[in-house]
Scaffold this motif. Structure first.
Motif, PDB file in Angstrom:
ATOM      1  N   ASN A 127     -84.544  50.436  -6.943  1.00 10.50           N
ATOM      2  CA  ASN A 127     -83.530  50.222  -7.983  1.00 10.50           C
ATOM      3  C   ASN A 127     -84.201  49.998  -9.346  1.00 10.50           C
ATOM      4  O   ASN A 127     -84.069  48.926  -9.971  1.00 10.50           O
ATOM      5  CB  ASN A 127     -82.647  49.026  -7.620  1.00 10.50           C
ATOM      6  N   PRO A 128     -84.916  51.013  -9.849  1.00  9.83           N
ATOM      7  CA  PRO A 128     -85.753  50.817 -11.047  1.00  9.83           C
ATOM      8  C   PRO A 128     -84.982  50.402 -12.286  1.00  9.83           C
ATOM      9  O   PRO A 128     -85.536  49.739 -13.169  1.00  9.83           O
ATOM     10  CB  PRO A 128     -86.427  52.179 -11.237  1.00  9.83           C
ATOM     11  N   LEU A 129     -83.704  50.789 -12.398  1.00  7.76           N
ATOM     12  CA  LEU A 129     -82.925  50.430 -13.584  1.00  7.76           C
ATOM     13  C   LEU A 129     -82.140  49.129 -13.392  1.00  7.76           C
ATOM     14  O   LEU A 129     -81.373  48.740 -14.269  1.00  7.76           O
ATOM     15  CB  LEU A 129     -81.967  51.565 -13.958  1.00  7.76           C
ATOM     16  N   ARG A 130     -82.335  48.484 -12.229  1.00  6.16           N
ATOM     17  CA  ARG A 130     -81.681  47.202 -11.941  1.00  6.16           C
ATOM     18  C   ARG A 130     -80.153  47.320 -12.071  1.00  6.16           C
ATOM     19  O   ARG A 130     -79.485  46.534 -12.743  1.00  6.16           O
ATOM     20  CB  ARG A 130     -82.198  46.094 -12.862  1.00  6.16           C
ATOM     21  N   ILE A 131     -79.626  48.302 -11.382  1.00  8.04           N
ATOM     22  CA  ILE A 131     -78.178  48.514 -11.368  1.00  8.04           C
ATOM     23  C   ILE A 131     -77.535  47.524 -10.402  1.00  8.04           C
ATOM     24  O   ILE A 131     -77.906  47.463  -9.221  1.00  8.04           O
ATOM     25  CB  ILE A 131     -77.844  49.955 -10.945  1.00  8.04           C
ATOM     26  N   ASN A 132     -76.574  46.755 -10.876  1.00  7.50           N
ATOM     27  CA  ASN A 132     -75.883  45.782 -10.024  1.00  7.50           C
ATOM     28  C   ASN A 132     -74.370  45.914 -10.039  1.00  7.50           C
ATOM     29  O   ASN A 132     -73.699  45.366  -9.161  1.00  7.50           O
ATOM     30  CB  ASN A 132     -76.259  44.355 -10.443  1.00  7.50           C
ATOM     31  N   GLY A 133     -73.822  46.597 -11.031  1.00  2.00           N
ATOM     32  CA  GLY A 133     -72.369  46.708 -11.097  1.00  2.00           C
ATOM     33  C   GLY A 133     -71.930  47.686 -12.153  1.00  2.00           C
ATOM     34  O   GLY A 133     -72.732  48.429 -12.737  1.00  2.00           O
ATOM     35  N   TRP A 134     -70.625  47.693 -12.427  1.00  2.00           N
ATOM     36  CA  TRP A 134     -70.034  48.688 -13.307  1.00  2.00           C
ATOM     37  C   TRP A 134     -70.592  48.601 -14.732  1.00  2.00           C
ATOM     38  O   TRP A 134     -70.801  49.618 -15.382  1.00  2.00           O
ATOM     39  CB  TRP A 134     -68.515  48.520 -13.341  1.00  2.00           C
ATOM     40  N   ASP A 135     -70.811  47.389 -15.221  1.00  3.27           N
ATOM     41  CA  ASP A 135     -71.303  47.249 -16.599  1.00  3.27           C
ATOM     42  C   ASP A 135     -72.671  47.900 -16.780  1.00  3.27           C
ATOM     43  O   ASP A 135     -72.994  48.371 -17.875  1.00  3.27           O
ATOM     44  CB  ASP A 135     -71.371  45.769 -16.976  1.00  3.27           C
TER      45      ASP A 135
END
Length: 336
Positions: A127-135
């Motif tokens: 998860n290199p871009l540190r995606i956690n949710g819609w925002d």
């Protein structure tokens, strides 16, 4: 007179006799359901053939973006049942084709939806871009892959899920939501014609940072490609994606398949089928969810299309009709 009487008797005998042809059923379904129905169909055939040995059943599938499938039905495809992933693609079969009655949603339990899902985000190893949710999806530079909302129920749910969740997080500030979704459009690298096409773009062509698709498709992708170490994020605030089904009255009457079509759709509500559905990572209404469901289904605060958009009809008009939000933000994004 005797000749007419004889013909009448023969006709009655033919009507009363078992069918001389095997029972056939065509299920028109959404794009990413192939493997699911490959598993479900043989079980139903086994049950049907055991109870109707004189009518051996052949079950066929037609898959594609649900809106394209609906169009094919309106143009004459003789499917007996539809197992779609959103209400409008079935409702249009009444509104434009009179293939079904207006009360079709009241004919089976749970608004004729034997199972449901939600939207998930698939990211690459680590998860290199540190995606956690819609925002996180509307930050500059994040490359998104999802199905096109114009042709796919999967894509429509992706768009509505993001819009609804951002509306909640922005406390109903529609201006802020529009600005965020304009960035979503800028971030879109590929909007494929259907859900499976989006998956292939992400996996086979190595496009995008995030694939947005149904939770079931995301989990299956993670399972089928363990070496890739894809991560699946199911945002806590999310849309409830119902999967409505119905038999097509006009077609089943012409095809003489009404009884088997009804039996097939009722089978989807039975515990045996419900357990298979959870094994394919669909959420079900069954009272005792399988171990797979308990292990993989994270808690979600669901909102419905009706809660965030008023109705499916209003959502379709405001978001996806010509000059709706989708088209307007697409044009704004291209003009920059």
């Amino acid at each position: 007179m005797k000749r007419l009487y004889a013909l009448s008797v023969v006709g009655t005998m033919l009507l009363a006799a078992p069918s001389a042809y095997p029972a056939q059923l065509l299920n028109s379904s959404y794009d990413v359901s192939r493997e699911l129905y490959e598993r479900l169909n043989p079980l139903f055939i086994q049950h049907w053939d055991a109870e109707h040995p004189q009518d051996k059943l052949t079950l066929r599938q037609s898959h594609g973006g649900s809106s394209k499938q609906a169009l094919a039905l309106l143009q004459g495809m003789r499917a007996d049942v539809v197992t779609f992933n959103q209400v409008p693609d079935i409702q249009i079969l009444h509104d434009k084709g009179r293939l079904i009655p207006s009360d079709w949603q009241r004919r089976l339990a749970n608004n004729s939806s034997p199972y449901y899902s939600t939207m998930a985000l698939v990211v690459r190893r680590g998860n290199p871009l540190r995606i956690n949710g819609w925002d996180d999806l509307v930050k500059p530079g994040v490359k998104l892959i999802y199905p096109n909302p114009k042709t796919s129920g999967n894509g429509r749910y992706a768009w509505l899920a993001a819009w609804g969740a951002l509306r909640i997080s922005h406390h109903n500030d529609d201006g802020a939501v529009q600005r965020a979704m304009r960035q979503w459009v800028r971030n879109t690298q590929v909007a494929d014609i259907g859900g499976r096409g989006a998956t292939q773009s992400f996996v086979n062509q190595h496009l995008g940072d995030v694939l947005i698709t149904f939770e079931a498709e995301a989990r299956a992708l993670q399972q089928h490609y363990p070496a890739e170490q894809y991560q699946v994020i199911v945002p806590r605030t999310n849309i409830k994606a119902e999967f409505p089904v119905t038999w097509l009255d006009r077609n089943t009457e012409r095809n003489h398949t009404t009884a088997v079509a009804k039996a097939y759709l009722n089978f989807l509500y039975q515990p045996e089928a419900q357990n298979i559905l959870t094994n394919f990572y669909y959420r079900t209404y069954h009272a005792t969810p399988s171990l797979v469901a308990q292990q993989h289904f994270s808690p979600v605060q669901f909102f419905t299309v009706e809660q965030q958009f008023g109705s499916w009809q209003h959502a379709m008009q405001s978001q996806f009709a010509p000059h709706g939000q989708f088209d307007t933000l697409q044009s704004a994004g291209q003009s920059l």
